[in-house]
Enzyme design. Structure first.
Site, mmCIF file in Angstrom:
data_model
loop_
_atom_site.group_PDB
_atom_site.id
_atom_site.type_symbol
_atom_site.label_atom_id
_atom_site.label_comp_id
_atom_site.label_asym_id
_atom_site.label_seq_id
_atom_site.Cartn_x
_atom_site.Cartn_y
_atom_site.Cartn_z
ATOM 1 N N ARG A 1 0.380 6.606 7.347
ATOM 2 C CA ARG A 1 0.357 6.741 6.091
ATOM 3 C C ARG A 1 -0.179 8.081 5.620
ATOM 4 N NH1 ARG A 1 1.525 1.519 3.938
ATOM 5 N NH2 ARG A 1 0.567 -0.368 4.899
ATOM 6 N N GLU B 1 7.583 2.431 -6.202
ATOM 7 C CA GLU B 1 7.769 1.783 -4.888
ATOM 8 C C GLU B 1 8.348 3.365 -3.807
ATOM 9 O OE1 GLU B 1 7.379 -0.168 -2.615
ATOM 10 O OE2 GLU B 1 7.878 -1.803 -3.193
ATOM 11 N N LYS C 1 0.820 -1.078 0.018
ATOM 12 C CA LYS C 1 0.150 -0.056 0.009
ATOM 13 C C LYS C 1 0.704 1.166 0.010
ATOM 14 C CE LYS C 1 -3.095 -2.485 3.158
ATOM 15 N NZ LYS C 1 -3.278 -2.496 4.627
ATOM 16 N N ASP D 1 14.596 -0.634 0.998
ATOM 17 C CA ASP D 1 15.070 -0.805 2.095
ATOM 18 C C ASP D 1 16.264 -1.793 2.103
ATOM 19 O OD1 ASP D 1 15.816 -0.880 4.659
ATOM 20 O OD2 ASP D 1 13.737 -0.657 5.507
HETATM 21 C C1 PRP Z 1 7.484 -1.836 2.266
HETATM 22 C C2 PRP Z 1 7.860 -1.019 1.075
HETATM 23 C C3 PRP Z 1 8.482 -1.913 0.228
HETATM 24 C C4 PRP Z 1 9.343 -2.885 0.942
HETATM 25 C C5 PRP Z 1 10.705 -2.351 1.111
HETATM 26 O O1 PRP Z 1 6.252 -2.558 2.256
HETATM 27 O O2 PRP Z 1 6.481 -0.482 0.497
HETATM 28 O O3 PRP Z 1 7.581 -2.729 -0.680
HETATM 29 O O4 PRP Z 1 8.630 -2.673 2.455
HETATM 30 O O5 PRP Z 1 11.654 -3.126 1.826
HETATM 31 P P1 PRP Z 1 12.871 -4.047 1.374
HETATM 32 O O6 PRP Z 1 13.659 -3.281 0.484
HETATM 33 O O7 PRP Z 1 13.316 -4.250 2.747
HETATM 34 O O8 PRP Z 1 12.222 -5.333 0.767
HETATM 35 P P2 PRP Z 1 5.682 -3.192 3.151
HETATM 36 O O9 PRP Z 1 5.740 -4.735 3.005
HETATM 37 O O10 PRP Z 1 5.792 -2.606 4.415
HETATM 38 O O11 PRP Z 1 3.962 -3.129 2.815
HETATM 39 P P3 PRP Z 1 3.175 -1.821 2.723
HETATM 40 O O12 PRP Z 1 3.635 -0.946 1.294
HETATM 41 O O13 PRP Z 1 1.997 -2.236 2.552
HETATM 42 O O14 PRP Z 1 3.522 -0.745 3.790
#
Ligand code: PRP
Length: 184
Positions: free
Chosen positions: A169, A103, A47, A107
């Site tokens: 958010r 995105e 999301k 991270d």
């Molecule tokens: C977050 C973000 C990326 C991911 C990045 O999503 O939106 O998709 O983490 O992290 P990484 O590089 O360590 O893989 P999350 O799974 O928290 O879901 P959300 O977008 O619904 O908050």
């Protein structure tokens, strides 16, 4: 909601609303140029990317298509689990399409590297990444986004789509979450 509305939960404002919007406008202009004459499909990752996508497409001057995927890698904690699951797949057949994944944050890179392999296996004409935020110190799997909004330090950030336990958010800014909120 602004950081001013939750001052005890926020350590600092890392990026203001105007800094975010100015950078989105710059990248939108670059994407307009780079994809001129081509049919571009933006794929938002739910999301977190909802707010980025909503503002980004309004800065663009070309037609774009939008689709969405939901993948899960974090669960409810603050650390990446490395386990990626598709919760919602694309509605679009992307074979032969030029795809730009949108995105909120890169991270560890685990989510995007998995996603790029997955999308790349569907016969796309091209697949690139726009990540609003990138944490260079947190990377575990190298991913090379074509467009990056901001490189940020390895701190837990919320706001502008980014959550902690589904909260924050709707903050206009990107903020550093005070560690007491997550027991850190
Ligand atoms: C977050 C973000 C990326 C991911 C990045 O999503 O939106 O998709 O983490 O992290 P990484 O590089 O360590 O893989 P999350 O799974 O928290 O879901 P959300 O977008 O619904 O908050």
């Amino acid at each position: 909601m602004d950081a001013d509305h939750v001052p005890s939960e926020i350590t600092s404002v890392l990026l203001t609303e105007s800094q975010i919007q100015e950078r989105l406008a710059e990248i939108a202009a670059q994407v307009d140029t780079d994809y001129a004459g081509r049919d571009l499909l933006l794929v938002g990752v739910l999301k977190g990317a909802t707010l980025v996508m909503a503002d980004f497409v309004r800065h663009m001057k070309s037609h774009v298509h939008m689709d969405w995927m939901a993948v899960s890698s974090y669960g409810s904690g603050t650390q990446s689990s490395g386990v990626v699951r598709i919760l919602k797949d694309l509605d679009t057949d992307i074979a032969g399409r030029h795809v730009l994944v949108v995105e909120d944050i890169l991270d560890t890179g685990l989510t995007l590297s998995w996603l790029l392999k997955n999308l790349g296996s569907r016969g796309v004409a091209s697949v690139e990444v726009f990540a609003l935020l990138r944490k260079p110190e947190a990377v575990k799997v190298p991913v090379s986004p074509r467009y990056v909004g901001f490189d940020i330090p390895n701190v837990f950030v919320v706001g502008y789509g980014l959550d902690y336990n589904e909260r924050y958010r709707n903050l206009r800014e990107i903020c550093v979450l005070d560690p007491w909120v997550y027991g850190g």
